[in-house]
Design a protein around this motif. Structure first.
Motif, PDB file in Angstrom:
ATOM      1  N   PRO A 240       0.797  -1.072  -0.006  1.00  0.00           N
ATOM      2  CA  PRO A 240       0.029  -0.114  -0.175  1.00  0.00           C
ATOM      3  C   PRO A 240       0.886   1.392   0.017  1.00  0.00           C
ATOM      4  CG  PRO A 240      -0.997  -1.743   1.539  1.00  0.00           C
ATOM      5  CD  PRO A 240       0.236  -2.114   0.976  1.00  0.00           C
ATOM      6  N   THR A 241       1.913   1.330   0.678  1.00  0.00           N
ATOM      7  CA  THR A 241       2.866   2.484   0.714  1.00  0.00           C
ATOM      8  C   THR A 241       3.216   2.952  -0.628  1.00  0.00           C
ATOM      9  OG1 THR A 241       3.535   2.050   2.903  1.00  0.00           O
ATOM     10  CG2 THR A 241       4.901   3.548   1.632  1.00  0.00           C
ATOM     11  N   ILE A 242       3.786   2.072  -1.480  1.00  0.00           N
ATOM     12  CA  ILE A 242       4.165   2.117  -2.546  1.00  0.00           C
ATOM     13  C   ILE A 242       2.922   2.521  -3.646  1.00  0.00           C
ATOM     14  CG2 ILE A 242       5.387   1.341  -4.886  1.00  0.00           C
ATOM     15  CD1 ILE A 242       7.094  -0.378  -2.873  1.00  0.00           C
ATOM     16  N   ARG A 243       1.859   1.762  -3.607  1.00  0.00           N
ATOM     17  CA  ARG A 243       0.604   2.138  -4.301  1.00  0.00           C
ATOM     18  C   ARG A 243       0.266   3.603  -4.113  1.00  0.00           C
ATOM     19  NH1 ARG A 243      -1.564  -3.020  -2.675  1.00  0.00           N
ATOM     20  NH2 ARG A 243      -2.962  -1.911  -1.566  1.00  0.00           N
ATOM     21  N   ASP A 244       0.388   4.004  -2.948  1.00  0.00           N
ATOM     22  CA  ASP A 244      -0.255   5.344  -2.534  1.00  0.00           C
ATOM     23  C   ASP A 244       0.902   6.292  -2.857  1.00  0.00           C
ATOM     24  OD1 ASP A 244      -2.486   4.137  -1.299  1.00  0.00           O
ATOM     25  OD2 ASP A 244      -1.410   4.703   0.875  1.00  0.00           O
ATOM     26  N   ALA A 245       2.140   5.985  -3.079  1.00  0.00           N
ATOM     27  CA  ALA A 245       3.079   6.968  -3.656  1.00  0.00           C
ATOM     28  C   ALA A 245       2.948   7.158  -5.093  1.00  0.00           C
ATOM     29  CB  ALA A 245       4.535   6.422  -3.023  1.00  0.00           C
ATOM     30  N   VAL A 246       2.702   5.980  -5.755  1.00  0.00           N
ATOM     31  CA  VAL A 246       2.287   5.951  -7.209  1.00  0.00           C
ATOM     32  C   VAL A 246       1.136   6.935  -7.482  1.00  0.00           C
ATOM     33  CG1 VAL A 246       1.552   4.941  -9.089  1.00  0.00           C
ATOM     34  CG2 VAL A 246       3.596   3.968  -7.886  1.00  0.00           C
ATOM     35  N   PHE A 247       0.084   6.645  -6.597  1.00  0.00           N
ATOM     36  CA  PHE A 247      -1.267   7.429  -6.664  1.00  0.00           C
ATOM     37  C   PHE A 247      -0.967   9.052  -6.682  1.00  0.00           C
ATOM     38  CE2 PHE A 247      -4.685  10.138  -4.905  1.00  0.00           C
ATOM     39  CZ  PHE A 247      -5.518   9.620  -5.949  1.00  0.00           C
TER      40      PHE A 247
END
Length: 135
Positions: free
Chosen positions: A80-87
């Protein structure tokens, strides 16, 4: 964009220097994927992610996976941390992000040491850094 256009000292001292690899967050024709791309000294605007890896398995680029990661990774398979950063990176209108676990070949000692030595430059030359205190 406001900072780039109007703020004095924005990225002052920035050179044409780039990290060796970046994570492309806007893969043409496939919004559900991201991919690791070599910069080859091309100038890219990028965001950097500074975060705690957490205790769960972290996806990493290793020599046996680099070709797969350059082809594409499903965004849903990332923590989730990386997904959120991509978002956030996409919302900022930036096409690239530097994520240490994916942009450093973790089992190649020479690559790992060279990239770790450049961390200061990586964060300094990013258009901004997303800092996450815990995952």
């Amino acid at each position: 964009q406001e900072c780039r256009a109007h703020h004095y000292g924005y990225n002052e001292g920035t050179t044409n220097w780039m990290p060796t690899r970046l994570l492309e967050v806007r893969v043409p024709g496939n919004p559900a994927h991201v991919r690791v791309v070599p910069t080859q000294s091309q100038i890219h605007c990028y965001v950097a992610l500074r975060y705690c890896w957490g205790t769960e398995g972290q996806p990493m680029t290793k020599t046996d996976k680099i070709n797969i990661h350059q082809t594409g990774l499903e965004l849903a398979s990332l923590p989730p941390t990386i997904r959120d950063a991509v978002f956030v990176t996409r919302q900022l209108g930036v096409h690239y992000i530097w994520v240490d676990s994916l942009c450093i070949v973790r089992d190649e000692q020479q690559d790992k040491m060279a990239e770790i030595e450049m961390m200061r430059m990586i964060y300094r030359n990013a258009v901004c850094t997303i800092v996450v205190s815990s995952s």
